[in-house]
Scaffold this motif. Sequence first.
Motif, PDB file in Angstrom:
ATOM      1  N   LYS A   1       4.097   6.401  -4.869  1.00 55.06           N
ATOM      2  CA  LYS A   1       3.929   5.484  -3.736  1.00 55.06           C
ATOM      3  C   LYS A   1       5.138   5.545  -2.816  1.00 55.06           C
ATOM      4  O   LYS A   1       5.000   5.496  -1.582  1.00 55.06           O
ATOM      5  CB  LYS A   1       3.708   4.057  -4.233  1.00 55.06           C
ATOM      6  CG  LYS A   1       3.403   3.063  -3.105  1.00 55.06           C
ATOM      7  CD  LYS A   1       3.250   1.643  -3.619  1.00 55.06           C
ATOM      8  CE  LYS A   1       1.937   1.468  -4.375  1.00 55.06           C
ATOM      9  NZ  LYS A   1       1.703   0.033  -4.727  1.00 55.06           N
ATOM     10  N   LEU A   2       6.339   5.659  -3.404  1.00 54.59           N
ATOM     11  CA  LEU A   2       7.541   5.795  -2.589  1.00 54.59           C
ATOM     12  C   LEU A   2       7.497   7.080  -1.764  1.00 54.59           C
ATOM     13  O   LEU A   2       7.782   7.069  -0.557  1.00 54.59           O
ATOM     14  CB  LEU A   2       8.782   5.782  -3.475  1.00 54.59           C
ATOM     15  CG  LEU A   2      10.128   5.945  -2.758  1.00 54.59           C
ATOM     16  CD1 LEU A   2      10.422   4.723  -1.877  1.00 54.59           C
ATOM     17  CD2 LEU A   2      11.260   6.162  -3.764  1.00 54.59           C
ATOM     18  N   LEU A   3       7.149   8.185  -2.397  1.00 51.42           N
ATOM     19  CA  LEU A   3       7.055   9.457  -1.667  1.00 51.42           C
ATOM     20  C   LEU A   3       6.034   9.374  -0.543  1.00 51.42           C
ATOM     21  O   LEU A   3       6.259   9.880   0.567  1.00 51.42           O
ATOM     22  CB  LEU A   3       6.679  10.588  -2.634  1.00 51.42           C
ATOM     23  CG  LEU A   3       7.691  10.925  -3.740  1.00 51.42           C
ATOM     24  CD1 LEU A   3       7.129  12.031  -4.649  1.00 51.42           C
ATOM     25  CD2 LEU A   3       9.026  11.358  -3.147  1.00 51.42           C
TER      26      LEU A   3
ATOM     27  N   ILE B   1      18.606  -0.149   0.030  1.00 53.93           N
ATOM     28  CA  ILE B   1      17.473  -1.066   0.173  1.00 53.93           C
ATOM     29  C   ILE B   1      16.837  -1.275  -1.183  1.00 53.93           C
ATOM     30  O   ILE B   1      16.666  -0.330  -1.962  1.00 53.93           O
ATOM     31  CB  ILE B   1      16.446  -0.532   1.193  1.00 53.93           C
ATOM     32  CG1 ILE B   1      15.335  -1.564   1.435  1.00 53.93           C
ATOM     33  CG2 ILE B   1      15.889   0.827   0.801  1.00 53.93           C
ATOM     34  CD1 ILE B   1      14.437  -1.244   2.618  1.00 53.93           C
ATOM     35  N   ASP B   2      16.517  -2.519  -1.491  1.00 55.88           N
ATOM     36  CA  ASP B   2      15.819  -2.798  -2.741  1.00 55.88           C
ATOM     37  C   ASP B   2      14.601  -3.660  -2.454  1.00 55.88           C
ATOM     38  O   ASP B   2      14.441  -4.187  -1.368  1.00 55.88           O
ATOM     39  CB  ASP B   2      16.759  -3.493  -3.742  1.00 55.88           C
ATOM     40  CG  ASP B   2      16.962  -4.970  -3.454  1.00 55.88           C
ATOM     41  OD1 ASP B   2      16.113  -5.783  -3.870  1.00 55.88           O
ATOM     42  OD2 ASP B   2      17.972  -5.326  -2.813  1.00 55.88           O
ATOM     43  N   GLY B   3      13.755  -3.783  -3.445  1.00 54.98           N
ATOM     44  CA  GLY B   3      12.535  -4.574  -3.282  1.00 54.98           C
ATOM     45  C   GLY B   3      11.335  -3.691  -3.023  1.00 54.98           C
ATOM     46  O   GLY B   3      10.675  -3.230  -3.950  1.00 54.98           O
ATOM     47  N   GLU B   4      11.077  -3.414  -1.737  1.00 56.78           N
ATOM     48  CA  GLU B   4       9.882  -2.656  -1.353  1.00 56.78           C
ATOM     49  C   GLU B   4      10.215  -1.460  -0.458  1.00 56.78           C
ATOM     50  O   GLU B   4       9.710  -1.357   0.658  1.00 56.78           O
ATOM     51  CB  GLU B   4       8.911  -3.548  -0.598  1.00 56.78           C
ATOM     52  CG  GLU B   4       8.443  -4.781  -1.324  1.00 56.78           C
ATOM     53  CD  GLU B   4       7.493  -5.588  -0.445  1.00 56.78           C
ATOM     54  OE1 GLU B   4       6.469  -5.038  -0.003  1.00 56.78           O
ATOM     55  OE2 GLU B   4       7.792  -6.769  -0.197  1.00 56.78           O
ATOM     56  N   PRO B   5      11.039  -0.540  -0.916  1.00 60.93           N
ATOM     57  CA  PRO B   5      11.338   0.609  -0.049  1.00 60.93           C
ATOM     58  C   PRO B   5      10.100   1.422   0.303  1.00 60.93           C
ATOM     59  O   PRO B   5      10.053   2.068   1.354  1.00 60.93           O
ATOM     60  CB  PRO B   5      12.337   1.430  -0.865  1.00 60.93           C
ATOM     61  CG  PRO B   5      12.134   0.984  -2.280  1.00 60.93           C
ATOM     62  CD  PRO B   5      11.743  -0.455  -2.197  1.00 60.93           C
ATOM     63  N   GLN B   6       9.062   1.357  -0.539  1.00 65.07           N
ATOM     64  CA  GLN B   6       7.835   2.108  -0.273  1.00 65.07           C
ATOM     65  C   GLN B   6       7.065   1.548   0.917  1.00 65.07           C
ATOM     66  O   GLN B   6       6.184   2.227   1.460  1.00 65.07           O
ATOM     67  CB  GLN B   6       6.930   2.114  -1.515  1.00 65.07           C
ATOM     68  CG  GLN B   6       6.262   0.790  -1.858  1.00 65.07           C
ATOM     69  CD  GLN B   6       7.134  -0.167  -2.644  1.00 65.07           C
ATOM     70  OE1 GLN B   6       8.323   0.076  -2.825  1.00 65.07           O
ATOM     71  NE2 GLN B   6       6.546  -1.243  -3.139  1.00 65.07           N
TER      72      GLN B   6
ATOM     73  N   SER C   1       0.804  -1.217   0.000  1.00 65.48           N
ATOM     74  CA  SER C   1       0.000   0.000   0.000  1.00 65.48           C
ATOM     75  C   SER C   1       0.838   1.267   0.000  1.00 65.48           C
ATOM     76  O   SER C   1       0.378   2.330  -0.419  1.00 65.48           O
ATOM     77  CB  SER C   1      -0.919   0.020   1.228  1.00 65.48           C
ATOM     78  OG  SER C   1      -0.150   0.099   2.418  1.00 65.48           O
ATOM     79  N   GLY C   2       2.076   1.164   0.484  1.00 65.81           N
ATOM     80  CA  GLY C   2       2.859   2.376   0.649  1.00 65.81           C
ATOM     81  C   GLY C   2       2.251   3.295   1.689  1.00 65.81           C
ATOM     82  O   GLY C   2       2.454   4.509   1.646  1.00 65.81           O
ATOM     83  N   ASP C   3       1.538   2.730   2.656  1.00 64.74           N
ATOM     84  CA  ASP C   3       0.892   3.529   3.699  1.00 64.74           C
ATOM     85  C   ASP C   3       1.817   3.626   4.909  1.00 64.74           C
ATOM     86  O   ASP C   3       2.112   2.611   5.550  1.00 64.74           O
ATOM     87  CB  ASP C   3      -0.432   2.898   4.115  1.00 64.74           C
ATOM     88  CG  ASP C   3      -1.075   3.642   5.271  1.00 64.74           C
ATOM     89  OD1 ASP C   3      -1.353   4.846   5.116  1.00 64.74           O
ATOM     90  OD2 ASP C   3      -1.266   3.026   6.342  1.00 64.74           O
ATOM     91  N   PRO C   4       2.292   4.813   5.263  1.00 65.06           N
ATOM     92  CA  PRO C   4       3.273   4.929   6.347  1.00 65.06           C
ATOM     93  C   PRO C   4       2.739   4.491   7.705  1.00 65.06           C
ATOM     94  O   PRO C   4       3.489   3.940   8.514  1.00 65.06           O
ATOM     95  CB  PRO C   4       3.639   6.416   6.339  1.00 65.06           C
ATOM     96  CG  PRO C   4       2.511   7.096   5.631  1.00 65.06           C
ATOM     97  CD  PRO C   4       2.008   6.107   4.638  1.00 65.06           C
ATOM     98  N   GLU C   5       1.466   4.725   7.979  1.00 68.37           N
ATOM     99  CA  GLU C   5       0.929   4.322   9.280  1.00 68.37           C
ATOM    100  C   GLU C   5       0.878   2.801   9.394  1.00 68.37           C
ATOM    101  O   GLU C   5       1.176   2.234  10.445  1.00 68.37           O
ATOM    102  CB  GLU C   5      -0.450   4.940   9.491  1.00 68.37           C
ATOM    103  CG  GLU C   5      -0.413   6.447   9.690  1.00 68.37           C
ATOM    104  CD  GLU C   5       0.612   6.856  10.751  1.00 68.37           C
ATOM    105  OE1 GLU C   5       0.579   6.285  11.871  1.00 68.37           O
ATOM    106  OE2 GLU C   5       1.434   7.738  10.466  1.00 68.37           O
TER     107      GLU C   5
ATOM    108  N   LEU D   1       7.311   7.027   2.361  1.00 70.10           N
ATOM    109  CA  LEU D   1       8.387   7.617   3.149  1.00 70.10           C
ATOM    110  C   LEU D   1       7.988   8.944   3.786  1.00 70.10           C
ATOM    111  O   LEU D   1       8.837   9.668   4.306  1.00 70.10           O
ATOM    112  CB  LEU D   1       9.635   7.798   2.277  1.00 70.10           C
ATOM    113  CG  LEU D   1      10.214   6.512   1.690  1.00 70.10           C
ATOM    114  CD1 LEU D   1      11.537   6.776   0.995  1.00 70.10           C
ATOM    115  CD2 LEU D   1      10.391   5.443   2.758  1.00 70.10           C
ATOM    116  N   GLU D   2       6.711   9.237   3.749  1.00 64.31           N
ATOM    117  CA  GLU D   2       6.141  10.429   4.399  1.00 64.31           C
ATOM    118  C   GLU D   2       6.839  11.725   3.973  1.00 64.31           C
ATOM    119  O   GLU D   2       7.188  12.577   4.783  1.00 64.31           O
ATOM    120  CB  GLU D   2       6.207  10.292   5.923  1.00 64.31           C
ATOM    121  CG  GLU D   2       5.212   9.311   6.489  1.00 64.31           C
ATOM    122  CD  GLU D   2       5.087   9.394   7.995  1.00 64.31           C
ATOM    123  OE1 GLU D   2       3.961   9.220   8.495  1.00 64.31           O
ATOM    124  OE2 GLU D   2       6.100   9.623   8.693  1.00 64.31           O
ATOM    125  N   VAL D   3       6.999  11.876   2.667  1.00 70.46           N
ATOM    126  CA  VAL D   3       7.648  13.074   2.143  1.00 70.46           C
ATOM    127  C   VAL D   3       6.715  14.280   2.206  1.00 70.46           C
ATOM    128  O   VAL D   3       7.126  15.384   2.550  1.00 70.46           O
ATOM    129  CB  VAL D   3       8.123  12.820   0.695  1.00 70.46           C
ATOM    130  CG1 VAL D   3       8.557  14.113   0.027  1.00 70.46           C
ATOM    131  CG2 VAL D   3       9.257  11.801   0.690  1.00 70.46           C
TER     132      VAL D   3
END
Length: 375
Positions: free
Chosen positions: A276-278, A239-244, A204-208, A281-283
């Motif tokens: 999704k990455l941004l 880090i590779d794979g799922e940094p998001q 999901s790329g959801d930071p919470e 990572l809570e940018v």
Amino acid sequence: MKKKILNLGILAFAAALVAGCSDWTEAEPNNYFEPRPAEYYEQLREWKKTDHSVTFGWFGNWTGQGASPVNCLMGLPDSVDFVSMWGNWYGLSPEKWADKREVKSKKGTRVTICFIVANCGDQTTPQSVRDNWQANGFASEDAAVKDFWGWVDGDQAAIDAAIAKYAKSIVDTIDKYDWDGFDFDYEANYGSPGNIAGPNLGDSGDPETNRQRTNFLTFVKELGKYLGPKSGTDRLLVIDGEPQNMHPDARDYFDYYIIQAYACYSYSNLDSRYEKLLRGLEVGDDEALKQMVTERLIWCENFESYAADGGVTHTTRDGQTVNSLKGMAMWESQYGYRKGGVGTYHMEYEYSLAGHSIEYPYLREASAIMNPPMK
């Protein structure tokens, strides 16, 4: 659009280096294996220290020897900034030691080790612990591994100490074999969940959601004492794979976030992954963070499957149809910031391709697009 303001002195220095050493970013030089003068390699090493989009790859089937350089690090293009070893990173033969030493000292190419970390002890637990768990009275191999590292389910202090011990074992391995850092293959939702990677919580790329990965954060912070931008060591932590999908507080501990954008058919797929990455990572609206994350983002294509064509057919933002590695090299952030670079998985599969007179034709082309030779 935000534009980065470059120090003119640094820009002039970098331009002079590229102008003097255009061979390593040329798509089609004459002979990559001819002897080079010492000054060439000195300038090459200095250029790799400049601020630019990097050329990267995962390198497999390494022997460090043979009639052809296909299985040697020295056979890689000069423009490759750093390599992650896909296997064969321990128990090095004299030939591997010599090959690694030469590519590092002569070309300034940095070489890291790479493996999936799901659980505490992955790859560095002594094999005897895994082989003899029954004879040693344990109920399972997992129980024996946990006991070796001091992991006690439900005891967070013991878990944190075990994680610290495990992280240090990875660093000790890097020291033992003179590697330049660690590529953390993180794939909790792609098939490798565990007590460090965390559970499969969805892509999901959801930071919470990802803040639940507390053991992951502890592990990264421990590695960050010895590797990466917070360590002061100049050794890489990527880090590779799922940094998001990582714990967002781990964001500042990595030099690069490498995204496996395999079989990428268009810029819109890259844009979606980027956003999704941004988000993960809570940018948010922090432009400085947005620039930092973008400049650490490396796109990668799967050359185990698509080396023959340089990837899959890809449509660029301006409507061109190109191979996907070229599309990744041409991709630009909608916000105006430079990307970290591009790379390939099993880069050695491109060494010799039918219909091409040079080795690594697509990777060389991508490198030249990102860092054009100056005539």
